[in-house]
Design a protein around this motif. Structure first.
Motif, PDB file in Angstrom:
ATOM      1  N   HIS A  80     132.487  16.076 -83.613  1.00 16.09           N
ATOM      2  CA  HIS A  80     132.920  17.363 -84.229  1.00 16.09           C
ATOM      3  C   HIS A  80     132.996  18.215 -82.919  1.00 16.09           C
ATOM      4  CE1 HIS A  80     134.026  17.265 -87.878  1.00 16.09           C
ATOM      5  NE2 HIS A  80     132.763  16.633 -88.326  1.00 16.09           N
ATOM      6  N   LEU A  83     135.778  16.560 -80.389  1.00 19.87           N
ATOM      7  CA  LEU A  83     136.859  16.693 -80.953  1.00 19.87           C
ATOM      8  C   LEU A  83     137.776  18.264 -81.149  1.00 19.87           C
ATOM      9  CD1 LEU A  83     136.714  15.268 -85.132  1.00 19.87           C
ATOM     10  CD2 LEU A  83     137.848  14.444 -82.659  1.00 19.87           C
ATOM     11  N   ALA A  84     136.728  19.144 -81.238  1.00 19.35           N
ATOM     12  CA  ALA A  84     137.205  20.453 -80.959  1.00 19.35           C
ATOM     13  C   ALA A  84     137.573  20.925 -79.631  1.00 19.35           C
ATOM     14  CB  ALA A  84     135.486  21.628 -81.679  1.00 19.35           C
ATOM     15  N   SER A  89     140.951  19.314 -83.128  1.00 15.40           N
ATOM     16  CA  SER A  89     139.922  19.887 -84.509  1.00 15.40           C
ATOM     17  C   SER A  89     141.075  20.958 -84.995  1.00 15.40           C
ATOM     18  CB  SER A  89     138.670  20.408 -84.361  1.00 15.40           C
ATOM     19  OG  SER A  89     137.601  19.545 -84.093  1.00 15.40           O
ATOM     20  N   ALA A  93     142.803  21.271 -88.338  1.00 14.17           N
ATOM     21  CA  ALA A  93     143.083  22.340 -89.433  1.00 14.17           C
ATOM     22  C   ALA A  93     144.438  23.094 -88.900  1.00 14.17           C
ATOM     23  CB  ALA A  93     142.390  23.380 -88.432  1.00 14.17           C
ATOM     24  N   PHE A  99     144.668  17.717 -93.180  1.00 16.55           N
ATOM     25  CA  PHE A  99     142.989  18.605 -93.728  1.00 16.55           C
ATOM     26  C   PHE A  99     143.042  18.491 -95.041  1.00 16.55           C
ATOM     27  CE2 PHE A  99     140.449  22.267 -95.362  1.00 16.55           C
ATOM     28  CZ  PHE A  99     139.640  22.477 -94.753  1.00 16.55           C
ATOM     29  N   PRO A 156     134.755  18.777 -93.722  1.00 24.88           N
ATOM     30  CA  PRO A 156     136.182  19.715 -92.820  1.00 24.88           C
ATOM     31  C   PRO A 156     135.338  21.594 -92.829  1.00 24.88           C
ATOM     32  CG  PRO A 156     137.113  19.420 -95.410  1.00 24.88           C
ATOM     33  CD  PRO A 156     135.484  18.468 -94.976  1.00 24.88           C
ATOM     34  N   ILE A 159     134.529  21.279 -88.836  1.00 26.79           N
ATOM     35  CA  ILE A 159     135.562  21.766 -88.622  1.00 26.79           C
ATOM     36  C   ILE A 159     137.004  23.464 -88.564  1.00 26.79           C
ATOM     37  CG2 ILE A 159     138.477  21.748 -88.220  1.00 26.79           C
ATOM     38  CD1 ILE A 159     137.611  19.022 -88.947  1.00 26.79           C
ATOM     39  N   GLN A 162     133.604  25.101 -86.201  1.00 25.78           N
ATOM     40  CA  GLN A 162     133.885  25.246 -84.813  1.00 25.78           C
ATOM     41  C   GLN A 162     135.056  26.038 -84.320  1.00 25.78           C
ATOM     42  OE1 GLN A 162     131.931  23.803 -82.678  1.00 25.78           O
ATOM     43  NE2 GLN A 162     130.808  22.048 -83.185  1.00 25.78           N
TER      44      GLN A 162
END
Length: 243
Positions: A80, A83-84, A89, A93, A99, A156, A159, A162
């Protein structure tokens, strides 16, 4: 006075270089980092599907299973964070379809874990209670790892965390924003991992007593099933807003 100026100037220049090299080594604002550590410690202690999974795995399958589940969750948190940092991410989103797909998959997976626990309660309802019950064989480590990993990756809410929480502690003037995002995200993984290992160690101590009592084990499965279903419903009701 004029003779002393060059050494002082050189000392100031050297201090500036050292500060610059330190910032390059760890591009984080110290004050923001301290606030972040306090906030993360509070958040880590909040109950959630990760801590519940480690608790149930440790009691049912022993301390090693709890540690394996912790490793799976930490790997998920690292993914995570990556990805952020890469901006993926934010894309998930921002996309309603992506999402919702992740939200439904995560909710369905948590619901499946909860229903499986409740099914074990239902199937053991008519069984004759025994004085001593032989403990079942522990679940394979690979299956525990994958279960923990999916529980984390398909959430999620992480996400959104983050994207909404971590950026508040990033110092853009230090540069390397992606690296800051990744480091801060992994701090959560490390602190959360320490806390979950503690849960595994403490809860596994009661495993032998729990597994020797079919009534206690049935009650534990029932409570865990209801809680997992509750987490599934809460996940399905997650709002996509993060700004």
């Amino acid at each position: 006075m004029a003779v002393d100026s060059p050494p002082l100037a050189g000392l100031n220049a050297r201090s500036t270089v050292l500060q610059g090299s330190s910032a390059m080594a760890l591009p984080l604002d110290l004050h923001l980092l301290q606030l972040y550590m306090v906030a993360v410690c509070v958040l880590v202690l909040a109950p959630g599907p990760d801590s519940l999974l480690v608790l149930t795995r440790s009691i049912a399958d022993g301390r090693q299973a709890g540690v394996v589940a912790t490793v799976g969750i930490c790997v998920g948190n690292t993914v995570h964070s990556l990805l952020a940092a890469a901006g993926i991410s934010a894309l998930i989103a921002a996309s309603a379809s992506l999402f919702d797909l992740l939200r439904y998959a995560g909710g369905a997976y948590l619901a499946w874990i909860g229903l499986r626990s409740l099914w074990s309660v239902w199937t053991s309802r008519g069984a004759e209670p025994a004085v001593v019950v032989e403990a079942p064989a522990p679940a394979p480590a690979g299956r525990v790892f994958v279960q923990a990993l999916l529980t984390n990756l398909l959430n999620p809410k992480i996400i959104l965390f983050q994207l909404a929480f971590v950026p508040q502690f990033i110092a853009p003037h230090l540069g390397h924003v992606a690296l800051q995002t990744f480091i801060l995200g992994n701090i959560i993984s490390v602190l959360g991992g320490v806390y979950l290992v503690g849960i595994a160690a403490l809860s596994a101590g009661a495993a032998r007593r729990v597994l020797s009592s079919p009534r206690v084990r049935t009650a534990m499965d029932g409570v865990a099933g209801v809680l997992f279903l509750g987490f599934a419903v809460r996940l399905l009701l997650t709002d996509r807003k993060f700004a």
